[in-house]
Write an enzyme that holds these catalytic residues in place. Structure first.
Site, PDB file in Angstrom:
ATOM      1  N   HIS A   1      40.150  26.839  40.022  1.00 22.87           N
ATOM      2  CA  HIS A   1      39.887  28.265  39.782  1.00 22.87           C
ATOM      3  C   HIS A   1      40.587  28.587  38.460  1.00 22.87           C
ATOM      4  O   HIS A   1      41.713  29.080  38.432  1.00 22.87           O
ATOM      5  CB  HIS A   1      40.445  29.112  40.921  1.00 22.87           C
ATOM      6  CG  HIS A   1      40.315  30.598  40.684  1.00 22.87           C
ATOM      7  ND1 HIS A   1      39.108  31.223  40.469  1.00 22.87           N
ATOM      8  CD2 HIS A   1      41.249  31.583  40.609  1.00 22.87           C
ATOM      9  CE1 HIS A   1      39.300  32.517  40.289  1.00 22.87           C
ATOM     10  NE2 HIS A   1      40.596  32.764  40.349  1.00 22.87           N
TER      11      HIS A   1
ATOM     12  N   ARG B   1      30.403  34.940  41.672  1.00 23.23           N
ATOM     13  CA  ARG B   1      30.033  35.456  40.332  1.00 23.23           C
ATOM     14  C   ARG B   1      28.804  34.722  39.809  1.00 23.23           C
ATOM     15  O   ARG B   1      27.874  35.334  39.285  1.00 23.23           O
ATOM     16  CB  ARG B   1      31.218  35.270  39.374  1.00 23.23           C
ATOM     17  CG  ARG B   1      32.361  36.219  39.670  1.00 23.23           C
ATOM     18  CD  ARG B   1      33.612  35.899  38.859  1.00 23.23           C
ATOM     19  NE  ARG B   1      34.633  36.920  39.103  1.00 23.23           N
ATOM     20  CZ  ARG B   1      35.939  36.721  39.036  1.00 23.23           C
ATOM     21  NH1 ARG B   1      36.415  35.524  38.715  1.00 23.23           N
ATOM     22  NH2 ARG B   1      36.776  37.700  39.272  1.00 23.23           N
TER      23      ARG B   1
ATOM     24  N   ARG C   1      45.752  31.992  33.950  1.00 25.86           N
ATOM     25  CA  ARG C   1      46.307  31.932  35.307  1.00 25.86           C
ATOM     26  C   ARG C   1      47.509  30.989  35.365  1.00 25.86           C
ATOM     27  O   ARG C   1      48.491  31.276  36.041  1.00 25.86           O
ATOM     28  CB  ARG C   1      45.222  31.476  36.289  1.00 25.86           C
ATOM     29  CG  ARG C   1      44.056  32.457  36.403  1.00 25.86           C
ATOM     30  CD  ARG C   1      42.989  31.905  37.322  1.00 25.86           C
ATOM     31  NE  ARG C   1      41.841  32.783  37.459  1.00 25.86           N
ATOM     32  CZ  ARG C   1      40.732  32.708  36.714  1.00 25.86           C
ATOM     33  NH1 ARG C   1      40.632  31.806  35.755  1.00 25.86           N
ATOM     34  NH2 ARG C   1      39.725  33.532  36.922  1.00 25.86           N
TER      35      ARG C   1
ATOM     36  N   ASP D   1      34.449  32.485  42.001  1.00 25.11           N
ATOM     37  CA  ASP D   1      33.630  32.075  40.844  1.00 25.11           C
ATOM     38  C   ASP D   1      32.196  31.783  41.289  1.00 25.11           C
ATOM     39  O   ASP D   1      31.234  32.074  40.570  1.00 25.11           O
ATOM     40  CB  ASP D   1      34.232  30.825  40.187  1.00 25.11           C
ATOM     41  CG  ASP D   1      35.704  31.014  39.887  1.00 25.11           C
ATOM     42  OD1 ASP D   1      36.025  31.675  38.901  1.00 25.11           O
ATOM     43  OD2 ASP D   1      36.548  30.534  40.684  1.00 25.11           O
TER      44      ASP D   1
HETATM   45  N1  NAI Z   1      42.518  33.878  43.443  1.00 25.52           N
HETATM   46  C1  NAI Z   1      41.824  34.849  42.883  1.00 25.52           C
HETATM   47  O1  NAI Z   1      40.595  34.747  42.755  1.00 25.52           O
HETATM   48  C2  NAI Z   1      42.531  36.076  42.409  1.00 25.52           C
HETATM   49  C3  NAI Z   1      43.892  36.071  42.344  1.00 25.52           C
HETATM   50  N2  NAI Z   1      44.572  37.167  41.908  1.00 25.52           N
HETATM   51  C4  NAI Z   1      46.036  37.062  41.878  1.00 25.52           C
HETATM   52  O2  NAI Z   1      46.600  37.830  42.942  1.00 25.52           O
HETATM   53  C5  NAI Z   1      47.958  38.132  42.607  1.00 25.52           C
HETATM   54  C6  NAI Z   1      48.244  39.600  42.901  1.00 25.52           C
HETATM   55  O3  NAI Z   1      47.512  40.432  42.010  1.00 25.52           O
HETATM   56  P1  NAI Z   1      47.667  42.042  42.072  1.00 25.52           P
HETATM   57  O4  NAI Z   1      47.655  42.511  43.465  1.00 25.52           O
HETATM   58  O5  NAI Z   1      46.708  42.593  41.105  1.00 25.52           O
HETATM   59  O6  NAI Z   1      49.158  42.213  41.512  1.00 25.52           O
HETATM   60  P2  NAI Z   1      50.124  43.466  41.757  1.00 25.52           P
HETATM   61  O7  NAI Z   1      51.206  43.376  40.726  1.00 25.52           O
HETATM   62  O8  NAI Z   1      49.316  44.719  41.823  1.00 25.52           O
HETATM   63  O9  NAI Z   1      50.760  43.204  43.199  1.00 25.52           O
HETATM   64  C7  NAI Z   1      51.570  42.101  43.492  1.00 25.52           C
HETATM   65  C8  NAI Z   1      52.543  42.524  44.570  1.00 25.52           C
HETATM   66  O10 NAI Z   1      53.266  41.372  45.050  1.00 25.52           O
HETATM   67  C9  NAI Z   1      54.528  41.868  45.484  1.00 25.52           C
HETATM   68  N3  NAI Z   1      55.510  40.815  45.749  1.00 25.52           N
HETATM   69  C10 NAI Z   1      56.348  40.196  44.874  1.00 25.52           C
HETATM   70  N4  NAI Z   1      57.146  39.331  45.539  1.00 25.52           N
HETATM   71  C11 NAI Z   1      56.789  39.379  46.854  1.00 25.52           C
HETATM   72  C12 NAI Z   1      57.248  38.724  48.048  1.00 25.52           C
HETATM   73  N5  NAI Z   1      58.237  37.811  48.013  1.00 25.52           N
HETATM   74  N6  NAI Z   1      56.659  39.036  49.218  1.00 25.52           N
HETATM   75  C13 NAI Z   1      55.682  39.963  49.293  1.00 25.52           C
HETATM   76  N7  NAI Z   1      55.210  40.611  48.197  1.00 25.52           N
HETATM   77  C14 NAI Z   1      55.763  40.340  46.995  1.00 25.52           C
HETATM   78  C15 NAI Z   1      54.926  42.816  44.355  1.00 25.52           C
HETATM   79  O11 NAI Z   1      55.993  43.685  44.757  1.00 25.52           O
HETATM   80  C16 NAI Z   1      53.607  43.538  44.089  1.00 25.52           C
HETATM   81  O12 NAI Z   1      53.510  44.747  44.839  1.00 25.52           O
HETATM   82  C17 NAI Z   1      48.123  37.730  41.135  1.00 25.52           C
HETATM   83  O13 NAI Z   1      48.785  36.481  41.065  1.00 25.52           O
HETATM   84  C18 NAI Z   1      46.694  37.598  40.640  1.00 25.52           C
HETATM   85  O14 NAI Z   1      46.570  36.714  39.545  1.00 25.52           O
HETATM   86  C19 NAI Z   1      43.929  38.296  41.559  1.00 25.52           C
HETATM   87  C20 NAI Z   1      42.559  38.377  41.636  1.00 25.52           C
HETATM   88  C21 NAI Z   1      41.736  37.251  42.028  1.00 25.52           C
HETATM   89  C1  PYR Z   2      42.300  37.046  38.481  1.00 24.86           C
HETATM   90  C2  PYR Z   2      41.420  35.990  38.964  1.00 24.86           C
HETATM   91  O1  PYR Z   2      41.844  34.895  39.249  1.00 24.86           O
HETATM   92  C3  PYR Z   2      40.001  36.249  39.084  1.00 24.86           C
HETATM   93  O2  PYR Z   2      39.561  37.399  39.145  1.00 24.86           O
HETATM   94  O3  PYR Z   2      39.225  35.279  39.055  1.00 24.86           O
END
Ligand code: NAI
Ligand code: PYR
Length: 308
Positions: free
Chosen positions: A181, A157, A94, A154
């Site tokens: 995280h 999970r 991450r 987490d």
């Molecule tokens: N905190 C957590 O537990 C989790 C966090 N994540 C994180 O969430 C984030 C997104 O993951 P996904 O949706 O799978 O990625 P993705 O690549 O499918 O979607 C990300 C989107 O953000 C958009 N984007 C980029 N710049 C932007 C802006 N300035 N304003 C608005 N949108 C913008 C992109 O165009 C893209 O459509 C990642 O950083 C991932 O690591 C994912 C799963 C769990």
């Molecule tokens: C991608 C991520 O941060 C998660 O699934 O925990």
């Protein structure tokens, strides 16, 4: 939530990718807001997600509508969920995302300003704790109004893994993953319980618990899912929607979410009370000395990423 009362709140979701769209879907299935705005510079993707999600609003229980929105409109919503940014590829951590996602965060917050005074930012993009810290700096909003999903996922999970071992519903297990995280997260075993009974005493006869193995399975779950399907989205979808509900309905749930820790000068997860103003207060959990040491290590690792 009464099913036919008119919902008036607005939630903006930045990032209409896998995670943003799944959060929107969870909010349609468990309605708490009148309107969801999807914001993404990739307009074709954003609009297609809006059209697809609109098809899920047919069922009688939802009065939630979905539409495309702008960053400026997002800054006037009750909640802005920030799921904008790069995700991990196979083998990436991450924290490897910090360079890309910090720039995206800074420009997105600049585009949303000025914020409505009571807007709550919910960070989801990774590395979520470090981005929560920077979102507090960039937005200028009170720190209690800028929260990260942190180790809520987490902890969900962990509860799932423990539920199958203890043969009780996950909702009846009280157990937390705390800290980052990420790699330095730890299970607060000293607080874990089932029905108010310390976890180890509450296991069925003959069931043994390998704490190290359970903690490792919890920590590694995301990377295994990412390796096989390229993203995680359902777990975070449920978690982020639950945080939105706690805030909008001033539920006062206790959740392990990332928020500012004055003594440590970082954002990380410790159980906190969630309400309409964001973090109502941190719960002063009585960690063991070993757990206090692990929390300190997590804070140090996060501070190193911030300083770098
Ligand atoms: N905190 C957590 O537990 C989790 C966090 N994540 C994180 O969430 C984030 C997104 O993951 P996904 O949706 O799978 O990625 P993705 O690549 O499918 O979607 C990300 C989107 O953000 C958009 N984007 C980029 N710049 C932007 C802006 N300035 N304003 C608005 N949108 C913008 C992109 O165009 C893209 O459509 C990642 O950083 C991932 O690591 C994912 C799963 C769990
Ligand atoms: C991608 C991520 O941060 C998660 O699934 O925990």
């Amino acid at each position: 939530m009464p099913q036919h009362s008119k919902l008036t709140s607005q939630i903006a979701i930045l990032g209409a990718g896998d995670v943003g769209a799944t959060i929107a879907y969870s909010l349609i299935m468990n309605p708490v807001a009148g309107e969801i705005l999807l914001v993404d510079p990739k307009e074709e993707v954003r609009d297609a997600q809006v059209q697809d999600l609109s098809d899920a609003t047919f069922h009688g229980d939802t009065s939630t509508r979905v539409r495309s929105g702008t960053h400026k409109e997002a800054g006037q919503c009750d909640i802005v969920v920030i799921a904008a940014g790069a995700k991990q590829k196979k083998g990436e951590s991450r924290t490897d995302l910090i360079g890309r996602n910090k720039s995206i965060l800074e420009s997105a917050i600049g585009d949303m300003k000025p914020f409505r005074q009571d807007t709550i930012l919910v960070l989801v993009a990774n590395p979520v704790d470090v981005l929560t810290y920077f979102a507090q700096q960039y937005s200028g909003l009170p720190k209690a109004q800028v929260i990260g999903s942190g180790t809520f996922l987490d902890s969900a999970r962990l509860r799932g893994i423990l539920a199958s071992k203890a043969e009780v519903a996950a909702g009846s297990i009280d157990a937390y993953v705390l800290g980052e995280h990420g790699e330095t997260q730890f299970v607060a075993w000293s607080l874990a319980s089932i029905g108010g009974v310390p976890l180890l005493q509450a296991l069925p006869p003959g069931v043994k618990l390998d704490k190290e193995a359970v903690a490792e399975e919890t920590r590694n779950k995301a990377s295994i899912i990412i390796e096989n399907k390229g993203a995680t989205n359902y777990g975070i979808g449920g978690v982020a929607a639950s945080i939105c509900k706690s805030i909008l309905t001033d539920q006062r749930n206790v959740r392990p979410v990332s928020h500012y820790q004055k003594g440590l000068d970082v954002c990380l997860s410790i159980p906190a009370v969630l309400g309409r103003r964001g973090i109502v207060r941190t719960v002063d959990v009585p960690l063991s000395d070993e757990e206090k040491g692990l929390l300190g290590k997590s804070a140090k690792a996060l501070r190193d990423v911030i300083d770098a």
